[in-house]
Write a protein that holds these residues in place. Structure first.
Motif, PDB file in Angstrom:
ATOM      1  N   ASP A 183       1.516  12.100   4.830  1.00  0.00           N
ATOM      2  CA  ASP A 183       1.791  13.692   4.834  1.00  0.00           C
ATOM      3  C   ASP A 183       0.965  13.987   5.223  1.00  0.00           C
ATOM      4  OD1 ASP A 183       3.546  14.238   2.204  1.00  0.00           O
ATOM      5  OD2 ASP A 183       2.279  13.397   0.674  1.00  0.00           O
ATOM      6  N   ARG A 184      -0.975  13.882   5.227  1.00  0.00           N
ATOM      7  CA  ARG A 184      -1.054  13.987   6.545  1.00  0.00           C
ATOM      8  C   ARG A 184      -0.882  14.145   8.011  1.00  0.00           C
ATOM      9  NH1 ARG A 184      -4.461   9.944   4.046  1.00  0.00           N
ATOM     10  NH2 ARG A 184      -5.762  10.842   2.640  1.00  0.00           N
ATOM     11  N   HIS A 214       0.974  -1.444   0.137  1.00  0.00           N
ATOM     12  CA  HIS A 214       0.459   0.128   0.416  1.00  0.00           C
ATOM     13  C   HIS A 214       0.804   1.267  -0.080  1.00  0.00           C
ATOM     14  CE1 HIS A 214      -3.367  -2.486   1.071  1.00  0.00           C
ATOM     15  NE2 HIS A 214      -2.957  -3.058   2.247  1.00  0.00           N
ATOM     16  N   THR A 215       1.685   1.296  -0.897  1.00  0.00           N
ATOM     17  CA  THR A 215       2.704   2.470  -1.235  1.00  0.00           C
ATOM     18  C   THR A 215       1.551   3.934  -1.080  1.00  0.00           C
ATOM     19  OG1 THR A 215       4.399   0.647  -1.836  1.00  0.00           O
ATOM     20  CG2 THR A 215       4.803   3.141  -2.219  1.00  0.00           C
ATOM     21  N   ALA A 216       1.038   3.614  -2.158  1.00  0.00           N
ATOM     22  CA  ALA A 216       0.623   5.454  -2.114  1.00  0.00           C
ATOM     23  C   ALA A 216      -0.137   5.805  -1.019  1.00  0.00           C
ATOM     24  CB  ALA A 216       0.023   5.105  -3.443  1.00  0.00           C
ATOM     25  N   GLU A 217      -0.699   4.463  -1.016  1.00  0.00           N
ATOM     26  CA  GLU A 217      -1.513   5.561   0.511  1.00  0.00           C
ATOM     27  C   GLU A 217      -0.856   5.304   1.550  1.00  0.00           C
ATOM     28  OE1 GLU A 217      -5.348   3.162   3.183  1.00  0.00           O
ATOM     29  OE2 GLU A 217      -4.376   2.655   1.576  1.00  0.00           O
ATOM     30  N   ALA A 218      -0.204   4.909   1.930  1.00  0.00           N
ATOM     31  CA  ALA A 218       1.597   5.726   3.048  1.00  0.00           C
ATOM     32  C   ALA A 218       1.858   6.176   2.712  1.00  0.00           C
ATOM     33  CB  ALA A 218       2.402   3.761   3.332  1.00  0.00           C
ATOM     34  N   LEU A 240       1.406   3.606   6.785  1.00  0.00           N
ATOM     35  CA  LEU A 240       1.913   5.031   6.579  1.00  0.00           C
ATOM     36  C   LEU A 240       3.900   4.626   6.729  1.00  0.00           C
ATOM     37  CD1 LEU A 240       1.776   8.008   8.463  1.00  0.00           C
ATOM     38  CD2 LEU A 240       2.580   6.817  10.217  1.00  0.00           C
ATOM     39  N   ALA A 241       4.086   5.520   6.003  1.00  0.00           N
ATOM     40  CA  ALA A 241       5.567   5.356   5.295  1.00  0.00           C
ATOM     41  C   ALA A 241       6.252   6.215   7.087  1.00  0.00           C
ATOM     42  CB  ALA A 241       5.843   6.497   3.802  1.00  0.00           C
ATOM     43  N   PRO A 242       7.112   5.696   6.685  1.00  0.00           N
ATOM     44  CA  PRO A 242       7.904   6.465   8.526  1.00  0.00           C
ATOM     45  C   PRO A 242       8.739   7.926   7.350  1.00  0.00           C
ATOM     46  CG  PRO A 242       9.172   4.944   7.350  1.00  0.00           C
ATOM     47  CD  PRO A 242       8.062   4.639   6.557  1.00  0.00           C
ATOM     48  N   PRO A 243       8.833   9.148   8.453  1.00  0.00           N
ATOM     49  CA  PRO A 243       9.759  10.123   8.229  1.00  0.00           C
ATOM     50  C   PRO A 243      10.466  10.284   6.891  1.00  0.00           C
ATOM     51  CG  PRO A 243       9.632   9.859  11.068  1.00  0.00           C
ATOM     52  CD  PRO A 243       8.858   8.755  10.329  1.00  0.00           C
TER      53      PRO A 243
END
Length: 276
Positions: free
Chosen positions: A52-53, A43-47, A133-136
């Motif tokens: 960003d949110r 789910h890369t794009a959603e992550a 969620l992608a990490p910072p």
């Protein structure tokens, strides 16, 4: 230090869970955790949209920038290397050592801690599945470095080739949630006047996970909230104050009083009989 960690009589009266069953249970929970994280991959794009949110929300509520923590760690190669090592090596061993010690010395606390950790981990898996969620360190907008990749050691490979972990499961941070539970569990289970120092473990973990750009502040906040909810629902099992056949404390002290009362009654009976 005058530490008092010996188990009380009430604690030793509580049966220790069967070892084989607990090993299988803990191993099963770990496998479910690893398998559950895998379900959230792809789910890369959603992550990245969620990242960003989260980043925008943190700025909107004026949380401190994660970059300030990373800048402190980047003052020396040794310091950032130690932070990466702490992130890579302390998480699982510390939690396992905590459970083993409780199992051997505090059976009641062990059952309680195991249930709390299982509940928090299960809730975290739900969030991982529903909110990837992608990490910072992966988000360009943060301006943060992937310190593990640059300075080492790193526990992650490229997201495209790493099939052993889900790198898009940043929220909540189980690194922080488990560390906080370890500290709380040891504070509750021990009597040392210095037991509050166990809180240094989650504090250091928080600095490490943020400074290495593996987690946002909100990841730790959500983990702490989940732990608080679990602790509010799951309480320590009631302790058995005495073992079978063992008199209550002070019972022996009351025996002379009962004997004196019996003698007094007997004397009164004799006096009444004599009066008649």
């Amino acid at each position: 230090m005058n530490a008092r960690t010996e188990p009380s009589e009430a604690e030793t009266a509580i049966a220790r869970p069967p070892l084989v069953r607990e090993l299988l249970l803990v191993a099963g929970l770990f496998l479910v955790y690893k398998f559950g994280r895998q379900l959230a991959t792809g789910h890369t794009a959603e992550a990245f949209r969620n990242a960003d949110r989260v980043w925008d929300l943190e700025r909107a509520v004026r949380l401190p920038g994660e970059g300030s923590v990373q800048n402190l760690l980047l003052h020396g190669d040794t310091l950032i290397h130690l932070a990466n090592t702490y992130y890579a090596t302390v998480h699982f061993p510390a939690t396992l050592a905590f459970l083993v010690w409780l199992y051997l010395r505090r059976p009641a606390h062990y059952v309680w801690a195991r249930r709390v950790l299982a509940a928090v981990t299960a809730a975290a898996l739900v969030v991982h599945l529903t909110f990837p969620l992608a990490p910072p360190r992966m988000l360009a907008a943060t301006g943060l470095l992937d310190t593990a990749e640059i300075y080492g050691p790193s526990v992650y490979g490229s997201p495209q080739t790493d099939h052993l972990s889900n790198q898009f499961a940043a929220m909540p941070s189980l690194h922080f949630g488990w560390a906080l539970m370890v500290a709380i569990g040891l504070i509750v289970a021990t009597r040392s006047r210095w037991r509050g120092l166990w809180l240094l473990h989650p504090l250091l973990t928080l600095v490490v996970i943020v400074g290495t750009a593996n987690h946002y502040w909100l990841d730790a906040i959500v983990a702490a909230a989940m732990l608080g909810a679990a602790l509010a629902v799951i309480h320590l099992p009631a302790r058995t104050p005495v073992t079978a056949g063992k008199p209550l404390p002070g019972a022996r002290d009351k025996e002379p009083d009962k004997q004196r009362d019996k003698e007094t009654v007997d004397e009164d009976s004799v006096l009444v009989g004599a009066a008649r």
